[in-house]
Structure formats: structure tokens, C-alpha cells
Motif scaffolding. Structure first.
Motif, PDB file in Angstrom:
ATOM      1  N   GLY A  91       2.990  65.900  -6.115  1.00 27.16           N
ATOM      2  CA  GLY A  91       2.361  64.611  -6.447  1.00 27.16           C
ATOM      3  C   GLY A  91       1.496  64.111  -5.307  1.00 27.16           C
ATOM      4  N   MET A 129      -0.883  71.155 -10.982  1.00 24.66           N
ATOM      5  CA  MET A 129       0.215  70.257 -11.324  1.00 24.66           C
ATOM      6  C   MET A 129       0.918  70.780 -12.588  1.00 24.66           C
ATOM      7  N   GLY A 146       1.415  56.459 -24.254  1.00 22.56           N
ATOM      8  CA  GLY A 146       0.314  56.724 -23.319  1.00 22.56           C
ATOM      9  C   GLY A 146       0.703  57.621 -22.166  1.00 22.56           C
ATOM     10  N   ILE A 152       2.701  61.196 -20.923  1.00 23.08           N
ATOM     11  CA  ILE A 152       3.246  62.473 -21.428  1.00 23.08           C
ATOM     12  C   ILE A 152       4.176  63.162 -20.426  1.00 23.08           C
ATOM     13  N   HIS A 153       4.588  62.462 -19.366  1.00 18.52           N
ATOM     14  CA  HIS A 153       5.506  63.062 -18.395  1.00 18.52           C
ATOM     15  C   HIS A 153       6.901  63.198 -19.014  1.00 18.52           C
ATOM     16  N   ALA A 154       7.429  64.420 -18.998  1.00 15.13           N
ATOM     17  CA  ALA A 154       8.686  64.685 -19.721  1.00 15.13           C
ATOM     18  C   ALA A 154       9.846  65.089 -18.829  1.00 15.13           C
ATOM     19  N   ILE A 155       9.534  65.711 -17.678  1.00 17.26           N
ATOM     20  CA  ILE A 155      10.575  66.410 -16.916  1.00 17.26           C
ATOM     21  C   ILE A 155      11.744  65.495 -16.519  1.00 17.26           C
ATOM     22  N   GLY A 156      11.439  64.376 -15.885  1.00 16.89           N
ATOM     23  CA  GLY A 156      12.493  63.478 -15.401  1.00 16.89           C
ATOM     24  C   GLY A 156      13.308  62.912 -16.548  1.00 16.89           C
ATOM     25  N   SER A 175      11.224  55.718 -20.013  1.00 20.11           N
ATOM     26  CA  SER A 175      10.672  56.394 -18.838  1.00 20.11           C
ATOM     27  C   SER A 175       9.174  56.135 -18.754  1.00 20.11           C
ATOM     28  N   THR A 193       1.466  53.989 -13.462  1.00 22.19           N
ATOM     29  CA  THR A 193       1.434  52.531 -13.284  1.00 22.19           C
ATOM     30  C   THR A 193       0.806  51.869 -14.514  1.00 22.19           C
ATOM     31  N   GLY A 202      11.543  56.297 -13.754  1.00 20.22           N
ATOM     32  CA  GLY A 202      10.237  56.927 -13.556  1.00 20.22           C
ATOM     33  C   GLY A 202       9.694  56.524 -12.202  1.00 20.22           C
ATOM     34  N   GLY A 255      17.197  53.358 -12.862  1.00 21.23           N
ATOM     35  CA  GLY A 255      17.797  54.590 -12.335  1.00 21.23           C
ATOM     36  C   GLY A 255      16.788  55.366 -11.519  1.00 21.23           C
ATOM     37  N   GLU A 256      17.017  55.383 -10.220  1.00 21.31           N
ATOM     38  CA  GLU A 256      16.072  56.108  -9.346  1.00 21.31           C
ATOM     39  C   GLU A 256      16.180  57.616  -9.547  1.00 21.31           C
ATOM     40  N   ALA A 275      18.496  60.881 -11.839  1.00 25.65           N
ATOM     41  CA  ALA A 275      19.229  61.102 -13.080  1.00 25.65           C
ATOM     42  C   ALA A 275      20.722  60.808 -12.884  1.00 25.65           C
TER      43      ALA A 275
HETATM   44  C1  B12 Z   1       4.449  67.111 -13.127  1.00 21.87           C
HETATM   45  C2  B12 Z   1       3.454  65.981 -13.201  1.00 21.87           C
HETATM   46  C3  B12 Z   1       2.551  65.979 -14.269  1.00 21.87           C
HETATM   47  C4  B12 Z   1       2.625  66.983 -15.414  1.00 21.87           C
HETATM   48  C5  B12 Z   1       3.734  66.560 -16.389  1.00 21.87           C
HETATM   49  C6  B12 Z   1       4.355  67.759 -17.102  1.00 21.87           C
HETATM   50  C7  B12 Z   1       5.565  67.388 -17.901  1.00 21.87           C
HETATM   51  N1  B12 Z   1       5.822  68.217 -18.899  1.00 21.87           N
HETATM   52  O1  B12 Z   1       6.280  66.406 -17.665  1.00 21.87           O
HETATM   53  C8  B12 Z   1       1.182  66.869 -16.008  1.00 21.87           C
HETATM   54  C9  B12 Z   1       0.324  67.917 -15.350  1.00 21.87           C
HETATM   55  C10 B12 Z   1       1.067  66.996 -17.521  1.00 21.87           C
HETATM   56  C11 B12 Z   1       0.750  65.482 -15.506  1.00 21.87           C
HETATM   57  C12 B12 Z   1      -0.299  64.780 -16.063  1.00 21.87           C
HETATM   58  C13 B12 Z   1      -0.812  63.609 -15.507  1.00 21.87           C
HETATM   59  N2  B12 Z   1      -0.410  63.022 -14.356  1.00 21.87           N
HETATM   60 CO1  B12 Z   1       1.227  63.505 -13.428  1.00 21.87          CO
HETATM   61  N3  B12 Z   1       2.552  63.977 -12.206  1.00 21.87           N
HETATM   62  C14 B12 Z   1       3.422  64.957 -12.196  1.00 21.87           C
HETATM   63  C15 B12 Z   1       4.258  64.870 -10.888  1.00 21.87           C
HETATM   64  C16 B12 Z   1       3.678  65.852  -9.888  1.00 21.87           C
HETATM   65  C17 B12 Z   1       5.742  65.116 -11.021  1.00 21.87           C
HETATM   66  C18 B12 Z   1       6.501  64.307 -12.074  1.00 21.87           C
HETATM   67  C19 B12 Z   1       7.855  64.942 -12.242  1.00 21.87           C
HETATM   68  O2  B12 Z   1       8.083  65.681 -13.187  1.00 21.87           O
HETATM   69  N4  B12 Z   1       8.767  64.720 -11.258  1.00 21.87           N
HETATM   70  C20 B12 Z   1      10.093  65.333 -11.220  1.00 21.87           C
HETATM   71  C21 B12 Z   1      11.103  64.477 -11.982  1.00 21.87           C
HETATM   72  C22 B12 Z   1      12.490  65.099 -11.889  1.00 21.87           C
HETATM   73  O3  B12 Z   1      11.130  63.206 -11.373  1.00 21.87           O
HETATM   74  P1  B12 Z   1      10.831  61.850 -12.165  1.00 21.87           P
HETATM   75  O4  B12 Z   1       9.893  62.108 -13.292  1.00 21.87           O
HETATM   76  O5  B12 Z   1      10.494  60.783 -11.214  1.00 21.87           O
HETATM   77  O6  B12 Z   1      12.241  61.505 -12.853  1.00 21.87           O
HETATM   78  C23 B12 Z   1      13.394  61.141 -12.114  1.00 21.87           C
HETATM   79  C24 B12 Z   1      13.539  59.636 -11.911  1.00 21.87           C
HETATM   80  O7  B12 Z   1      12.303  58.950 -11.894  1.00 21.87           O
HETATM   81  C25 B12 Z   1      14.471  59.199 -12.996  1.00 21.87           C
HETATM   82  N5  B12 Z   1      13.945  58.856 -14.323  1.00 21.87           N
HETATM   83  C26 B12 Z   1      12.856  59.313 -14.972  1.00 21.87           C
HETATM   84  N6  B12 Z   1      12.762  58.813 -16.198  1.00 21.87           N
HETATM   85  C27 B12 Z   1      13.820  58.006 -16.362  1.00 21.87           C
HETATM   86  C28 B12 Z   1      14.208  57.218 -17.447  1.00 21.87           C
HETATM   87  C29 B12 Z   1      15.351  56.434 -17.348  1.00 21.87           C
HETATM   88  C30 B12 Z   1      15.762  55.612 -18.504  1.00 21.87           C
HETATM   89  C31 B12 Z   1      16.090  56.430 -16.128  1.00 21.87           C
HETATM   90  C32 B12 Z   1      17.277  55.554 -16.013  1.00 21.87           C
HETATM   91  C33 B12 Z   1      15.702  57.225 -15.046  1.00 21.87           C
HETATM   92  C34 B12 Z   1      14.580  58.007 -15.176  1.00 21.87           C
HETATM   93  O8  B12 Z   1      15.341  60.294 -13.114  1.00 21.87           O
HETATM   94  C35 B12 Z   1      14.593  61.503 -12.988  1.00 21.87           C
HETATM   95  C36 B12 Z   1      15.465  62.609 -12.447  1.00 21.87           C
HETATM   96  O9  B12 Z   1      15.945  62.340 -11.156  1.00 21.87           O
HETATM   97  C37 B12 Z   1       4.015  63.375 -10.490  1.00 21.87           C
HETATM   98  C38 B12 Z   1       4.223  63.023  -9.013  1.00 21.87           C
HETATM   99  C39 B12 Z   1       5.446  62.148  -8.769  1.00 21.87           C
HETATM  100  N7  B12 Z   1       5.681  61.856  -7.519  1.00 21.87           N
HETATM  101  O10 B12 Z   1       6.135  61.729  -9.664  1.00 21.87           O
HETATM  102  C40 B12 Z   1       2.589  63.158 -11.007  1.00 21.87           C
HETATM  103  C41 B12 Z   1       2.098  61.751 -11.322  1.00 21.87           C
HETATM  104  C42 B12 Z   1       3.185  60.932 -12.025  1.00 21.87           C
HETATM  105  N8  B12 Z   1       1.000  62.008 -12.262  1.00 21.87           N
HETATM  106  C43 B12 Z   1      -0.021  61.243 -12.074  1.00 21.87           C
HETATM  107  C44 B12 Z   1      -1.229  61.279 -12.821  1.00 21.87           C
HETATM  108  C45 B12 Z   1      -2.355  60.387 -12.346  1.00 21.87           C
HETATM  109  C46 B12 Z   1      -1.347  62.094 -13.963  1.00 21.87           C
HETATM  110  C47 B12 Z   1      -2.565  62.178 -14.902  1.00 21.87           C
HETATM  111  C48 B12 Z   1      -3.215  60.830 -15.272  1.00 21.87           C
HETATM  112  C49 B12 Z   1      -3.581  63.153 -14.262  1.00 21.87           C
HETATM  113  C50 B12 Z   1      -4.900  63.297 -14.972  1.00 21.87           C
HETATM  114  N9  B12 Z   1      -5.949  62.980 -14.247  1.00 21.87           N
HETATM  115  O11 B12 Z   1      -4.965  63.665 -16.109  1.00 21.87           O
HETATM  116  C51 B12 Z   1      -1.941  62.861 -16.133  1.00 21.87           C
HETATM  117  C52 B12 Z   1      -1.349  61.812 -17.107  1.00 21.87           C
HETATM  118  C53 B12 Z   1      -1.285  62.236 -18.488  1.00 21.87           C
HETATM  119  C54 B12 Z   1      -0.539  61.180 -19.321  1.00 21.87           C
HETATM  120  N10 B12 Z   1      -1.220  60.499 -20.183  1.00 21.87           N
HETATM  121  O12 B12 Z   1       0.652  61.003 -19.154  1.00 21.87           O
HETATM  122  C55 B12 Z   1       0.212  60.263 -10.936  1.00 21.87           C
HETATM  123  C56 B12 Z   1       0.522  58.838 -11.416  1.00 21.87           C
HETATM  124  C57 B12 Z   1      -0.157  57.789 -10.542  1.00 21.87           C
HETATM  125  C58 B12 Z   1       0.225  56.425 -10.966  1.00 21.87           C
HETATM  126  N11 B12 Z   1       0.861  55.709 -10.064  1.00 21.87           N
HETATM  127  O13 B12 Z   1      -0.016  55.985 -12.058  1.00 21.87           O
HETATM  128  C59 B12 Z   1       1.375  60.965 -10.144  1.00 21.87           C
HETATM  129  C60 B12 Z   1       2.314  59.981  -9.396  1.00 21.87           C
HETATM  130  C61 B12 Z   1       0.705  61.936  -9.144  1.00 21.87           C
HETATM  131  C62 B12 Z   1      -0.042  61.219  -8.034  1.00 21.87           C
HETATM  132  N12 B12 Z   1       0.539  61.081  -6.874  1.00 21.87           N
HETATM  133  O14 B12 Z   1      -1.138  60.781  -8.215  1.00 21.87           O
HETATM  134  N13 B12 Z   1       1.499  65.102 -14.448  1.00 21.87           N
END
Ligand code: B12
Length: 220
Positions: free
Chosen positions: A52, A65, A103, A105-109, A151, A155, A183, A200-201, A203
Motif C-alpha cells: 500500500g 497491487m 463503491g 471492491i477490497h475483499a481480503i480483510g 468494511s 476514504t 478497514g 476492529g483493527e 480480524a
Molecule cells: C490489495 C489492495 C487492492 C486490491 C484489492 C484486491 C482484493 N481482492 O481485495 C485492488 C488491486 C483491487 C485494489 C484496488 C484499489 N485500491 Co487498493 N489497496 C490494496 C492494499 C494494498 C491492501 C488491502 C488489503 O487487502 N490489506 C490486507 C488486509 C488483511 O487488511 P485490511 O483490508 O485492512 O483488513 C484488516 C482490518 O482492516 C480489519 N477489517 C477489515 N474489514 C473489516 C470489517 C469489519 C467489520 C471489522 C470489524 C474489521 C475489518 O480486519 C482485517 C484483517 O486483519 C491497500 C493498502 C492498505 N494499507 O490497506 C490498498 C488501498 C486500500 N487501495 C487504495 C486505492 C486508492 C485503490 C484504488 C482506488 C486504486 C485505483 N487507482 O484504481 C482501487 C479501488 C477500487 C475500488 N473501487 O474499491 C488506497 C486507498 C486510499 C484511501 N485512503 O482511500 C490504499 C490504502 C493504497 C494506498 N496507500 O494508496 N486495492
């Protein structure tokens, strides 16, 4: 091989887009009987954070990515069957409706949270990504959910978490559900501001919150 080295290999596999390295590290982690959840949080997820940051600094672009997400998914396939509900009884703890908001499409977390909640005994209805506000509410009504999980990774989509809560307030249904948000860009402050029940910061935190809040509700 030390635990820290395996976590480092998992992190590097995501950052270097090296699927084979990731698979090898996952197999090693299982052989060494290390908790897979630790591997996800300390290795894979940290790698995703680095990805990220690199994307933010224009060191990599969207295709990289996507590839990183793909490596994450492949490694998860190896770890998933080894995530067990150790120490947790198999009593069903309640129903959860979870999804990524409209709006976004992030799925992994979200999928990791869904999987761990299921492992912890919840019945989980995973609605997927880009879920309309009305769908969250309709599904929650339909399955008589205890918890709604929202999730958001962008922003720009965070306000949609608030929309769900606002609509539930308007329809007088807010108190029917425990609402958890998560998220990367969200926070406890944001949860307080929009009136969510918990943030939830990670999972693991999501699961402990879900357990705490459901128990609280049942004795209230
Ligand atoms: C992988 C990724 C993608 C992949 C997603 C693939 C997929 N199948 O999910 C792809 C390539 C598709 C993608 C696309 C985009 N992305 Co993206 N992506 C990422 C990245 C690198 C990692 C996200 C991730 O999977 N993390 C790993 C998981 C395990 O962590 P997590 O999601 O945070 O989830 C944990 C916690 O947050 C929590 N949690 C999550 N959900 C929930 C829900 C509940 C209820 C609870 C309690 C807890 C919880 O538990 C999880 C497990 O510990 C992030 C960077 C980042 N730092 O997050 C950017 C990031 C989120 N993306 C970003 C951007 C800009 C985009 C795009 C707009 C890029 C573009 N120009 O097209 C598009 C958006 C498309 C859309 N409309 O959604 C930006 C967002 C900036 C912002 N602040 O808005 C980020 C932060 C990158 C950056 N630094 O600029 N992305």
C-alpha cells in the motif's frame, strides 16, 4: 527455522510478488505448528501494508497491487484448512451479515474477518464487495442478524458506513443490531463519530469484539 523468519518470508512473498516463496513459507509455518492467524497478521498483512505504501509513493502501480492480492489469496488457501476453533465450543453464537460497502471492491480483510467469525462459531452471511446500503439492511432483516459488519478500505467509501447506521436509526431498527466497522482508513474515533458499536483493527480484534458485544447484549 525461527518464527520471525517465517513471518518475514510471508511478508517478503507479498512484497516481492513471489507466490512460490509464500507457499513454501506457509507450509513451513504449518510444519512448525505456528498459529496461522499469527502468520496472516504478522506476515501477509504487514506485506500488504508495505505494498500500500509503495503504491502511494508511485513505486508500484495497480497491476502489482493486484498481483500482491493474488499472492495473498494463494497463501491463504494453504493456511485456511489449518485455522481451527481451538478452545472454542461449537455453540452457534449468533448471525453476522458482513460485506464491503458500496463503491469499494477490497475483499481480503473482510473475508479474513468473515472466516474467523465463522471459526469462532458465528453463522456468517458474507455479502461480498460493493454492497448496496439497502442490501445490508434487507439481508440483516431477512436472516435476523445479530451483527452487521461493514468494511471500507477507501476514504471515499467510509461515509457509506455511516449511511447504513443513519438509515437504521431512521427506521427505528438501530438497536436491533450490533454494528462493527473496520478497514484500513477507519478508526475508533470514526466508529464513535458515526455511532457504530465497535471498531476492529484486526480480524482477531473483530472476533473478540463480536463475542464481547453479543454476550453483553444477551445479559442486558
Ligand atoms: C490489495 C489492495 C487492492 C486490491 C484489492 C484486491 C482484493 N481482492 O481485495 C485492488 C488491486 C483491487 C485494489 C484496488 C484499489 N485500491 Co487498493 N489497496 C490494496 C492494499 C494494498 C491492501 C488491502 C488489503 O487487502 N490489506 C490486507 C488486509 C488483511 O487488511 P485490511 O483490508 O485492512 O483488513 C484488516 C482490518 O482492516 C480489519 N477489517 C477489515 N474489514 C473489516 C470489517 C469489519 C467489520 C471489522 C470489524 C474489521 C475489518 O480486519 C482485517 C484483517 O486483519 C491497500 C493498502 C492498505 N494499507 O490497506 C490498498 C488501498 C486500500 N487501495 C487504495 C486505492 C486508492 C485503490 C484504488 C482506488 C486504486 C485505483 N487507482 O484504481 C482501487 C479501488 C477500487 C475500488 N473501487 O474499491 C488506497 C486507498 C486510499 C484511501 N485512503 O482511500 C490504499 C490504502 C493504497 C494506498 N496507500 O494508496 N486495492
Amino acid at each position: 527455522m525461527k518464527k520471525g523468519e517465517i513471518f518475514e518470508d510471508l511478508l517478503r512473498a507479498v512484497v516481492d510478488l513471489d507466490r512460490e516463496k509464500g507457499k513454501r513459507a506457509a507450509v513451513k509455518l504449518i510444519e512448525e505448528k505456528i498459529n496461522p492467524i499469527e502468520g496472516i497478521e504478522e506476515g501477509l498483512s504487514k506485506g500488504m501494508k508495505v505494498i500500500g505504501e509503495m503504491f502511494n509513493n508511485s513505486e508500484i502501480y495497480l497491476p502489482e497491487m493486484i498481483m500482491a492480492a493474488d499472492v495473498f489469496g494463494s497463501v491463504m488457501e494453504i493456511l485456511k484448512p489449518h485455522i481451527s476453533a481451538e478452545g472454542l465450543d461449537k455453540v452457534k453464537r449468533g448471525k453476522v451479515v458482513i460485506g464491503t460497502v458500496k463503491g469499494d471492491i477490497h475483499a481480503i480483510g473482510k473475508d479474513i474477518v468473515a472466516m474467523l467469525l465463522e471459526t469462532a462459531g458465528f453463522t456468517v452471511h458474507n455479502l461480498g464487495v460493493d454492497v448496496a446500503t439497502s442490501t445490508f439492511i434487507e439481508e440483516a432483516r431477512k436472516v435476523k442478524a445479530d451483527i452487521i459488519g461493514l468494511s471500507s478500505l477507501l476514504t471515499t467509501t467510509m461515509p457509506t458506513q455511516k449511511d447504513v447506521i443513519d438509515i437504521l436509526k431512521e427506521t427505528g431498527e438501530r438497536d436491533k443490531y450490533t454494528i462493527l466497522i473496520g478497514g484500513a482508513p477507519t478508526s475508533q474515533d470514526w466508529a464513535d463519530e458515526i455511532g457504530a458499536d465497535g471498531y476492529g483493527e484486526t480480524a482477531e480484534r473483530a472476533v473478540s469484539l463480536a463475542l464481547e458485544l453479543v454476550v453483553k447484549k444477551s445479559i442486558a
